[in-house]
Design a protein around this motif. Structure first.
Motif, PDB file in Angstrom:
ATOM      1  N   SER A 101      29.791  17.736  93.298  1.00 21.36           N
ATOM      2  CA  SER A 101      28.874  18.796  93.705  1.00 21.36           C
ATOM      3  C   SER A 101      27.511  18.519  93.064  1.00 21.36           C
ATOM      4  CB  SER A 101      29.390  20.161  93.252  1.00 21.36           C
ATOM      5  OG  SER A 101      30.622  20.441  93.867  1.00 21.36           O
ATOM      6  N   TRP A 102      26.439  18.976  93.733  1.00 18.61           N
ATOM      7  CA  TRP A 102      25.110  18.717  93.199  1.00 18.61           C
ATOM      8  C   TRP A 102      24.114  19.765  93.675  1.00 18.61           C
ATOM      9  CZ3 TRP A 102      21.915  18.100  97.331  1.00 18.61           C
ATOM     10  CH2 TRP A 102      22.475  17.604  98.508  1.00 18.61           C
ATOM     11  N   SER A 103      23.051  19.916  92.875  1.00 16.65           N
ATOM     12  CA  SER A 103      21.906  20.746  93.249  1.00 16.65           C
ATOM     13  C   SER A 103      20.671  19.887  93.075  1.00 16.65           C
ATOM     14  CB  SER A 103      21.807  21.993  92.367  1.00 16.65           C
ATOM     15  OG  SER A 103      22.898  22.848  92.609  1.00 16.65           O
ATOM     16  N   MET A 104      19.775  19.942  94.059  1.00 15.65           N
ATOM     17  CA  MET A 104      18.586  19.110  94.040  1.00 15.65           C
ATOM     18  C   MET A 104      17.368  19.978  94.338  1.00 15.65           C
ATOM     19  SD  MET A 104      17.673  15.763  96.401  1.00 15.65           S
ATOM     20  CE  MET A 104      18.050  16.558  97.942  1.00 15.65           C
ATOM     21  N   ALA A 105      16.374  19.931  93.457  1.00 15.60           N
ATOM     22  CA  ALA A 105      15.113  20.627  93.683  1.00 15.60           C
ATOM     23  C   ALA A 105      14.075  19.607  94.117  1.00 15.60           C
ATOM     24  CB  ALA A 105      14.663  21.333  92.404  1.00 15.60           C
ATOM     25  N   VAL A 106      13.359  19.908  95.209  1.00 14.07           N
ATOM     26  CA  VAL A 106      12.285  19.048  95.717  1.00 14.07           C
ATOM     27  C   VAL A 106      11.054  19.936  95.854  1.00 14.07           C
ATOM     28  CG1 VAL A 106      11.588  17.445  97.526  1.00 14.07           C
ATOM     29  CG2 VAL A 106      14.000  17.759  97.042  1.00 14.07           C
ATOM     30  N   LEU A 107      10.019  19.657  95.033  1.00 13.44           N
ATOM     31  CA  LEU A 107       8.844  20.533  94.970  1.00 13.44           C
ATOM     32  C   LEU A 107       7.539  19.759  95.060  1.00 13.44           C
ATOM     33  CD1 LEU A 107       9.948  22.772  91.944  1.00 13.44           C
ATOM     34  CD2 LEU A 107      10.333  23.194  94.366  1.00 13.44           C
ATOM     35  N   ASP A 108       6.464  20.499  95.364  1.00 14.22           N
ATOM     36  CA  ASP A 108       5.119  19.926  95.323  1.00 14.22           C
ATOM     37  C   ASP A 108       4.480  20.282  93.972  1.00 14.22           C
ATOM     38  OD1 ASP A 108       4.301  22.588  95.491  1.00 14.22           O
ATOM     39  OD2 ASP A 108       3.474  22.402  97.507  1.00 14.22           O
ATOM     40  N   ASP A 109       3.205  19.961  93.805  1.00 12.16           N
ATOM     41  CA  ASP A 109       2.529  20.221  92.534  1.00 12.16           C
ATOM     42  C   ASP A 109       2.372  21.706  92.222  1.00 12.16           C
ATOM     43  OD1 ASP A 109       2.299  17.573  91.925  1.00 12.16           O
ATOM     44  OD2 ASP A 109       0.153  17.405  92.364  1.00 12.16           O
TER      45      ASP A 109
END
Length: 161
Positions: A101-109
């Motif tokens: 299982s995994w959680s991934m955060a993908v964000l801008d500045d």
């Protein structure tokens, strides 16, 4: 087909689906910005430099000034792209192993983006996406999602232009 090969194909398919979701979110964000009639260069302009005499077109000095302006515009546009990534892997259930299982955060500045989570058990896998604005979400985040977001929040800090 062996179950390990089928599992590998399943993980590969999930990875492709996540990438497609990230690209779809990026395209949606780009369309939203254009529908708000905000021009791409509507970012804060750099502080004006002291007036310098205009260089003759086609000279090295003129080309360097043009490249400098283009670089400033590109830097401003990059701040809105999804470029920061943090992944937290874990065992969601006691009967499974291998931290599938995994959680991934993908964000801008600005701390805007998405948190994607895949919870895997022996019988199935479920995937969730939650919108993030300024490092916070209107949806309740799991501890693992919070950890991924905190990793990026700590990384954010002040940036140097």
């Amino acid at each position: 087909m062996s179950s390990s090969l089928a599992g590998a194909f399943g993980v590969a398919a999930l990875f492709v689906a996540v990438l497609a979701l990230v690209f779809a979110i990026q395209a949606l964000r780009a369309r939203t910005v254009s529908s708000d009639h905000v021009p791409p260069a509507a970012h804060p302009e750099p502080e004006p430099q002291p007036a310098q005499p205009e260089a003759k077109p086609g000279t090295v000095k003129a080309e360097l000034r043009k490249l400098g302006k283009d670089l400033d515009v590109t830097r401003a546009e990059l701040k809105g792209s999804l470029q920061h990534l943090a992944v937290v892997r874990y065992d969601a259930f006691g009967e499974t192993g291998g931290k599938l299982s995994w959680s991934m955060a993908v964000l801008d500045d600005n701390g805007d983006g998405v948190v994607l989570t895949s919870i895997n058990s022996r019988a199935d896998a479920r995937t969730y996406a939650k919108e993030i604005k300024s490092f916070t979400s209107e949806s309740k985040l799991s501890p693992e999602e919070e950890e991924a977001l905190d990793n990026l929040r700590k990384e954010a800090g002040p940036t140097v232009d």
